[in-house]
Design a protein around this motif. Sequence first.
Motif, PDB file in Angstrom:
ATOM      1  N   PRO A   1      45.396  68.847  33.405  1.00 37.16           N
ATOM      2  CA  PRO A   1      45.984  70.182  33.188  1.00 37.16           C
ATOM      3  C   PRO A   1      47.313  70.071  32.440  1.00 37.16           C
ATOM      4  CG  PRO A   1      45.259  69.902  35.469  1.00 37.16           C
ATOM      5  CD  PRO A   1      45.182  68.555  34.833  1.00 37.16           C
ATOM      6  N   ARG A   2      47.471  70.859  31.391  1.00 37.61           N
ATOM      7  CA  ARG A   2      48.673  70.769  30.560  1.00 37.61           C
ATOM      8  C   ARG A   2      49.941  71.146  31.324  1.00 37.61           C
ATOM      9  NH1 ARG A   2      47.153  71.131  25.015  1.00 37.61           N
ATOM     10  NH2 ARG A   2      45.268  69.851  24.829  1.00 37.61           N
TER      11      ARG A   2
ATOM     12  N   LEU B   1      42.330  59.316  24.032  1.00 37.93           N
ATOM     13  CA  LEU B   1      42.988  58.568  25.102  1.00 37.93           C
ATOM     14  C   LEU B   1      42.488  58.984  26.483  1.00 37.93           C
ATOM     15  CD1 LEU B   1      46.652  58.549  23.718  1.00 37.93           C
ATOM     16  CD2 LEU B   1      44.992  56.679  23.689  1.00 37.93           C
ATOM     17  N   HIS B   2      41.467  59.849  26.508  1.00 34.48           N
ATOM     18  CA  HIS B   2      40.813  60.263  27.761  1.00 34.48           C
ATOM     19  C   HIS B   2      41.782  60.944  28.728  1.00 34.48           C
ATOM     20  CE1 HIS B   2      36.917  57.662  27.496  1.00 34.48           C
ATOM     21  NE2 HIS B   2      37.187  58.292  26.386  1.00 34.48           N
ATOM     22  N   ILE B   3      42.610  61.832  28.200  1.00 40.57           N
ATOM     23  CA  ILE B   3      43.517  62.607  29.059  1.00 40.57           C
ATOM     24  C   ILE B   3      43.396  64.098  28.766  1.00 40.57           C
ATOM     25  CG2 ILE B   3      45.261  60.860  29.594  1.00 40.57           C
ATOM     26  CD1 ILE B   3      46.809  61.724  27.137  1.00 40.57           C
TER      27      ILE B   3
ATOM     28  N   ARG C   1      49.554  56.926  28.944  1.00 41.14           N
ATOM     29  CA  ARG C   1      48.689  57.502  27.918  1.00 41.14           C
ATOM     30  C   ARG C   1      49.229  58.839  27.400  1.00 41.14           C
ATOM     31  NH1 ARG C   1      43.283  57.922  30.616  1.00 41.14           N
ATOM     32  NH2 ARG C   1      44.407  57.476  32.543  1.00 41.14           N
ATOM     33  N   VAL C   2      49.833  59.636  28.276  1.00 44.86           N
ATOM     34  CA  VAL C   2      50.452  60.888  27.818  1.00 44.86           C
ATOM     35  C   VAL C   2      51.621  60.575  26.884  1.00 44.86           C
ATOM     36  CG1 VAL C   2      51.836  62.861  28.568  1.00 44.86           C
ATOM     37  CG2 VAL C   2      49.715  62.309  29.768  1.00 44.86           C
ATOM     38  N   GLY C   3      52.426  59.574  27.246  1.00 41.88           N
ATOM     39  CA  GLY C   3      53.534  59.177  26.384  1.00 41.88           C
ATOM     40  C   GLY C   3      53.053  58.686  25.033  1.00 41.88           C
ATOM     41  N   LEU C   4      51.959  57.909  25.028  1.00 40.12           N
ATOM     42  CA  LEU C   4      51.402  57.409  23.773  1.00 40.12           C
ATOM     43  C   LEU C   4      50.858  58.568  22.934  1.00 40.12           C
ATOM     44  CD1 LEU C   4      50.624  55.042  21.957  1.00 40.12           C
ATOM     45  CD2 LEU C   4      48.543  54.759  23.321  1.00 40.12           C
ATOM     46  N   ALA C   5      50.202  59.537  23.597  1.00 45.24           N
ATOM     47  CA  ALA C   5      49.681  60.706  22.873  1.00 45.24           C
ATOM     48  C   ALA C   5      50.808  61.475  22.195  1.00 45.24           C
ATOM     49  CB  ALA C   5      48.927  61.620  23.835  1.00 45.24           C
ATOM     50  N   ALA C   6      51.912  61.698  22.930  1.00 49.46           N
ATOM     51  CA  ALA C   6      53.058  62.415  22.355  1.00 49.46           C
ATOM     52  C   ALA C   6      53.635  61.656  21.167  1.00 49.46           C
ATOM     53  CB  ALA C   6      54.122  62.636  23.429  1.00 49.46           C
TER      54      ALA C   6
ATOM     55  N   ILE D   1      45.912  67.409  18.239  1.00 49.78           N
ATOM     56  CA  ILE D   1      46.206  67.350  19.679  1.00 49.78           C
ATOM     57  C   ILE D   1      44.929  67.081  20.456  1.00 49.78           C
ATOM     58  CG2 ILE D   1      46.886  68.721  21.684  1.00 49.78           C
ATOM     59  CD1 ILE D   1      48.987  70.066  19.937  1.00 49.78           C
ATOM     60  N   GLU D   2      43.880  67.817  20.132  1.00 51.67           N
ATOM     61  CA  GLU D   2      42.607  67.628  20.837  1.00 51.67           C
ATOM     62  C   GLU D   2      42.029  66.245  20.551  1.00 51.67           C
ATOM     63  OE1 GLU D   2      39.553  68.211  23.354  1.00 51.67           O
ATOM     64  OE2 GLU D   2      41.341  69.464  23.096  1.00 51.67           O
ATOM     65  N   GLN D   3      42.130  65.789  19.302  1.00 49.95           N
ATOM     66  CA  GLN D   3      41.605  64.477  18.921  1.00 49.95           C
ATOM     67  C   GLN D   3      42.297  63.357  19.692  1.00 49.95           C
ATOM     68  OE1 GLN D   3      43.144  62.978  15.289  1.00 49.95           O
ATOM     69  NE2 GLN D   3      41.391  61.634  14.838  1.00 49.95           N
TER      70      GLN D   3
END
Length: 567
Positions: free
Chosen positions: A157-158, A151-153, A172-177, A144-146
């Motif tokens: 705040p979570r 992706l610089h997000i 970017r949040v969607g791509l991270a998920a 998760i941290e990686q």
Amino acid sequence: MLITVRSLTKAYGAIVVLHDVSFVLNASDRIGVVGPNGVGKSTLLRILIGQEEPESGKVSLAPDVEVGYQPQQASDHLQGGGTSIQDLLLQATGNLRQLEERMHELEMAMAMADADHIDPLLNEYSHVSGRFQDLGGYEIDYRIEQIMSGLHINALPRERNVEILSGGERARVGLAALLLRSPDVLLLDEPTNHLDFASMEWLESYLTNYRGALLMVSHDRQFLNRAVNQIFEINENDRSLHSYTGNYDAYVQTQANARAKWEVDYERQQEEMQELRKRIKDAERNVGHANRTAPRDNDKFVRYFLAQGKQNAVSSIVRTAEVRLERIEANPIPKPPELIRVKSQFTTEPLRSQEVITLINVSKQFGEKKLFQDITHTIRPEARILLTGPNGAGKTTLFKIIMGQEQPDSGQVQLASGVRIGYLSQEAETIDPDKTVLEAYRHQQVGFEGEFIGRLLGYGLFRLEDMQKKVRSLSHGQKRKLEIACLMAQHPNVLLLDEPTNYISLDVLEAFEEAILQFPGPVIAISHDRWFIQRYGGELWTLDQGQLSINTERASGYLHSTWQDVD
């Protein structure tokens, strides 16, 4: 084989966008999908995940294969509805959390179980813990941290609601998920559109080492070169799919070689057909001439014998030529289709002032966040400026202040007399979705309908059958082409371009880039397209942490040194 596609055909009404498409996707495949805007690239991805149904053909998935999909627009996929970033991350890792909870339950049960009941619990625990390990459960917090950092997000705040994120942050949040889910197959549609340089470089590295398969639509030539080992091209003429081994550069070279051979083979066959027809015609003429010419001795038998011999020989020649011609005509080499030539070209009057735009102590902040402060600079007619900086640094806001769409908190912007600013936004924000292509193009212009149709066709961006299509029915790439056409129709003498290469298919990119390079007035571009930047050059303006730094070194040189450091 993770996905098998057989004879897939898709149409919208009378318009066929995909025809008889077949391919197999294996675990080791890294495939980039290319082709002109509107040929069905995004449609293909939606069919693969079941969002759309084909007219015919079949998509088969191997048992237990998980497919993950990221669309071009995060709003097409992520619906807020009170969902926070943390909620999305937990949803993405839901299976792992469930497995982890079951492991704890089994551990407690085994601690209390007697010898007669321990074996079934041990067997289940072995299965659940093995699955947990295979899915990377022991590394999930690190992952998760990686991914969030890559992706610089990670600074977001979570607890923040997805609905209030910017378009770039939401993407970017969607791509991270999606990456956290680690599906067996990743389907990505223009994944680099909202990424800065560092995020793109991180994603390239991540996808190179990804254990699953990758199928992505992208216009980013540098990204395609580094991230894929195969290219799928959807052909504009017959809407079929052609496969090429290698990255984007290899595809371009292979395609160019194939086109050159096709043209040579076609011309050679046309010459042979012409020669065969001439041979048949000449032979038939010679037979007629022989029948009319009598020998000198006036011997009827000799005359008949000679005529018959010549006629038989000529008939043999004719028949041989006719057979060869029939074989060619039964299966001729088709004429290579005429390549669409995109003619992006700006026509404008030169600026007379040497101080086109003057920024004097311009500052802007939103709430507690300072975007920039005390920017003072003069932009001259020959200026070529690349405006860069992290997402959210205020680059687009600075553009809007220059255009007068937003006001600075302090300072002022002065424009020279006669300045006409042409602005290309990141998204198609200014086009009315209920207008047709032709209506949107001719908006606020005076002239006859035929003139506007002629100009649109002359650009090479649209065909005659596109004129009456509603804007809302266009793909993102087609909307982008319409924006470019409208931009050229304004005859601007200053260009502000916000991610100008986003969504544009590769066939249009080079012509548009050339038009920008030849533009006679100042150009300020926000771009993360490394290929475009190498051609564009110009001064480098970096907006970061409230400060604007100006480097007169060419942007392409700066980026080259940055890539060398990364490599």
